[in-house]
Design an enzyme around this catalytic site. Sequence first.
Site, PDB file in Angstrom:
ATOM      1  N   GLU A  92      -7.139  -1.253  -6.340  1.00 15.86           N
ATOM      2  CA  GLU A  92      -6.364  -0.376  -7.230  1.00 15.86           C
ATOM      3  C   GLU A  92      -5.335  -1.241  -7.974  1.00 15.86           C
ATOM      4  OE1 GLU A  92      -6.533   3.720  -4.532  1.00 15.86           O
ATOM      5  OE2 GLU A  92      -4.833   2.383  -4.303  1.00 15.86           O
ATOM      6  N   ASN A 127      -5.175   6.495  -0.793  1.00 21.76           N
ATOM      7  CA  ASN A 127      -4.318   6.935   0.312  1.00 21.76           C
ATOM      8  C   ASN A 127      -3.681   8.295   0.070  1.00 21.76           C
ATOM      9  OD1 ASN A 127      -4.846   4.935   2.132  1.00 21.76           O
ATOM     10  ND2 ASN A 127      -3.170   3.613   1.442  1.00 21.76           N
ATOM     11  N   SER A 150       0.832  -1.204   0.000  1.00 18.61           N
ATOM     12  CA  SER A 150       0.000   0.000   0.000  1.00 18.61           C
ATOM     13  C   SER A 150       0.865   1.252   0.000  1.00 18.61           C
ATOM     14  CB  SER A 150      -0.944  -0.001   1.203  1.00 18.61           C
ATOM     15  OG  SER A 150      -0.234  -0.208   2.378  1.00 18.61           O
ATOM     16  N   HIS A 199      -3.745  -3.637  -5.341  1.00 18.72           N
ATOM     17  CA  HIS A 199      -3.916  -3.149  -3.968  1.00 18.72           C
ATOM     18  C   HIS A 199      -5.353  -3.329  -3.484  1.00 18.72           C
ATOM     19  CE1 HIS A 199      -4.089   0.491  -1.070  1.00 18.72           C
ATOM     20  NE2 HIS A 199      -3.598  -0.549  -0.428  1.00 18.72           N
TER      21      HIS A 199
END
Length: 377
Positions: free
Chosen positions: A149, A187, A116, A137
Amino acid sequence: MKLGVIGSGAMGSGIGQVAAMAGWEVYLYDSNPEARSRALSQISESINKLVSKQKLTPELGVAAFGRIYACEQMQTMADADMVIEAIVEQVAAKKSVFEALEQVVSPTCIIATNTSSLSVTALASALQHPERFIGIHFFNPPVLMKLVEVIPAIQTDATLPMRIQKIIESWGKTALIAKDTPGFIVNKVARPFYSEAIRIYEEGLASPQEIDFIMMQHGFKMGPFALMDFIGHDVNYFVTESVWKAFYYDSKYKPSLAQLKLVEAGYLGRKKGRGFYDYSQELVSVSAVEDSLSKSVFMRIISMLVNEAVDTVYLGICTEEAVDLAVKLGVNYPKGLLEWGHELGMQQVVNTLDELYHFYHEERYRVCAGLRNLAKL
Ligand code: NAI
């Protein structure tokens, strides 16, 4: 089709379960034998739960569990079509797994990482055939979270992202392709939800209770402070710090001292009974906030979020559709951020940020070029 999963912790076991429920045969490997048996019992428990909630028939549940094998050696993955790595978040450990794995699998086997926060491109450099390497991800917990992702490294074959997208969608997930950039989509884009909220609190302009109340009034399921307590400050602080460092210490991602202090004190959030809130006490919630405070807190946080989302699209990290879907599916936002920005008026968002920039003289409030362009339309 056959999937290998390396690292059978929280993420690896969930990813294995998702693939098995979609009909893949799954080989789970973990260097720790206890983690392998824990993974099997967690998967069985999770499948039973889905069956009892009638989200899966008992027959399909039994069949899915029957397709999962815990293995003692990576060798078992020799004929895998794809292997996803989900071990500890350390470059050296991951690279040595890929080097060993390439000795075992066929030259056409796809090799993926669930990292991540690390550079997919840097991890790809450990492979002899980096063109078959990609980031996939998943979000925690993989069985429940819809979003995945897909992140090609710069070495990745140009056709692989679309192939992966098809596979992941056949597993019942929504797969969005993102450039290999720190934080990928979610993120990165979600950082201001936490950082601007903490900033407002650090300045003494509003309390965590007030800020949480205000954001929930606008449809967020949890306010930023309750959410950080839920995620855990160790995890949330680490993500912020790694995105900040990876963007060459860009001040808009700078972590906060208030959160660092919580980490240092061991007040890691709900899991430790204390974070921004003290869970050993009855929680006092707020039921009303002055209009002007509510408006200024909301506009600060949402404007920072919209700016980040627009910048992410402007820099070609993902498409407009992807950035809005990503926050709805990855962090449960009630609306996409571009959608929200258009609703508020992009010029209004620019004005809010320009006022903050002129007041504080801080780079974190700079309006990105993409947002200025949109506001002119
Ligand atoms: P975890 O600590 O629950 O599991 C990691 C597993 O890898 C452990 O069972 C450990 O025994 C095993 N392991 C460590 N070194 C190994 C090696 N050399 N060979 C084989 N197995 C090894 O960690 P978690 O949370 O499942 O995370 C795994 C990966 O997924 C990390 O890269 C993390 O950044 C990423 N990730 C984690 C998310 C989360 O919320 N926990 C969300 C998205 C990605």
